[in-house]
Design an enzyme around this catalytic site. Structure first.
Site, short mmCIF file in Angstrom:
data_model
loop_
_atom_site.label_atom_id
_atom_site.label_comp_id
_atom_site.label_asym_id
_atom_site.label_seq_id
_atom_site.Cartn_x
_atom_site.Cartn_y
_atom_site.Cartn_z
N SER A 84 33.31 34.21 44.05
CA SER A 84 34.63 34.68 44.98
C SER A 84 34.06 34.69 46.59
O SER A 84 34.89 34.69 47.36
CB SER A 84 34.96 36.00 44.41
OG SER A 84 33.94 36.92 44.79
N LYS A 153 32.73 41.58 49.04
CA LYS A 153 33.69 40.92 49.67
C LYS A 153 33.40 41.04 50.95
O LYS A 153 32.45 41.84 51.71
CB LYS A 153 34.92 41.65 49.48
CG LYS A 153 35.41 41.64 47.74
CD LYS A 153 35.52 40.30 47.32
CE LYS A 153 35.94 40.68 45.67
NZ LYS A 153 36.05 39.15 45.02
#
Length: 271
Positions: A84, A153
């Site tokens: 990701s 993230k």
């Protein structure tokens, strides 16, 4: 000539050459002196080996203590299990996270963060636990901790920010300012999922760099927390890739991307 011969004979008796006869300097039989010297040498070797073991043990204890303190207060190791955050972080990268962010050092837009999955973004996993050695190495910080679910993230929106996707050019805007994102995975759009959010106090809006492969804040807008991450859940800022060595280096926050973003409406600017 006979006198000289006798004199020489007496000298031979006074200073015997036979090692079994004794040692003139010590007054001890040579065999006993040799035995004593050998015993002392053996004891010295034993004492030297014992001292060496104590030194090694001391060094190991100090190293483990320092590792534990570093893991507890400064840095912590994690590994990357998914794509990701490609290409900033690759699968199986080992990273070090700076635990001094967000406190006492400030969190900034663009920081790559590791946070606890308190909102069940990840599917549950069965943790069978490691062996004693693995648990010990994890405890002191020499192995990544797999006992809790964590995510990694990039921070896009800070408290008070108005974050929108997307403008007419397909770019994300923050407080009305469009941003160019050089850290995105090659070919990935800033977002194919529209959103228009204002980040509440004490929370951040996060997105993966591989936007097409990241179930981030966008994916959880309808969840109980609206897709926002509590700052209190943040473990720290991902600062360094430690392994593999071919990728070792610092993890960029790209402050230049956000330098023209204005303060959120109603924000108090420090004098």
């Amino acid at each position: 000539m006979e006198f000289s011969g006798i004199r020489g004979q007496h000298m031979a008796q006074d200073f015997p050459d036979d090692p079994q006869d004794g040692n003139a300097a010590s007054g001890e039989p040579r065999s006993h002196a040799a035995h004593a010297a050998g015993q002392n040498g053996k004891d010295g070797k034993n004492r030297g080996f014992g001292a060496w073991l104590r030194e090694v043990a001391t060094i190991i204890v100090i190293a483990l203590l320092l590792s534990f303190l570093i893991k507890t207060f400064l840095f912590r190791a994690f590994f990357i299990p998914s794509g990701s955050m490609e290409e900033t972080l690759e699968i199986d990268d080992r990273i070090f996270v700076n635990l001094l962010v967000p406190e006492p050092f400030d969190l900034e837009r663009g920081d790559v963060i590791v946070f606890k999955d308190t909102q069940a973004w990840l599917p549950p996993t069965e943790n069978g636990g490691g062996n004693f050695i693995q648990d010990a190495l994890t405890f002191v910080g020499l192995l990544p901790d797999e006992s809790e679910q964590h995510l990694v993230k990039r921070v896009i929106g800070m408290p008070g920010d108005h974050v929108v996707c997307c403008d007419a050019d397909g770019k994300i805007t923050i407080n009305g300012q469009a941003i160019d994102e050089p850290y995105l995975y090659p070919g990935a759009l800033p977002s194919e999922t529209p959103f228009d959010v204002v980040v509440p106090d004490g929370k951040v809006w996060v997105m993966g760099d591989h936007r097409n492969a990241s179930a981030d804040s966008r994916e959880h807008q309808n969840g109980p927390n609206g897709g926002f991450i509590d700052i209190s859940d943040i473990e720290g800022k991902a600062s360094v890739i430690a392994w593999p060595l071919s990728r070792a280096g610092f993890i960029g926050s790209y402050p230049e991307v956000f330098e023209n973003v204005p303060d959120p409406a109603g924000a108090t600017v420090a004098p």
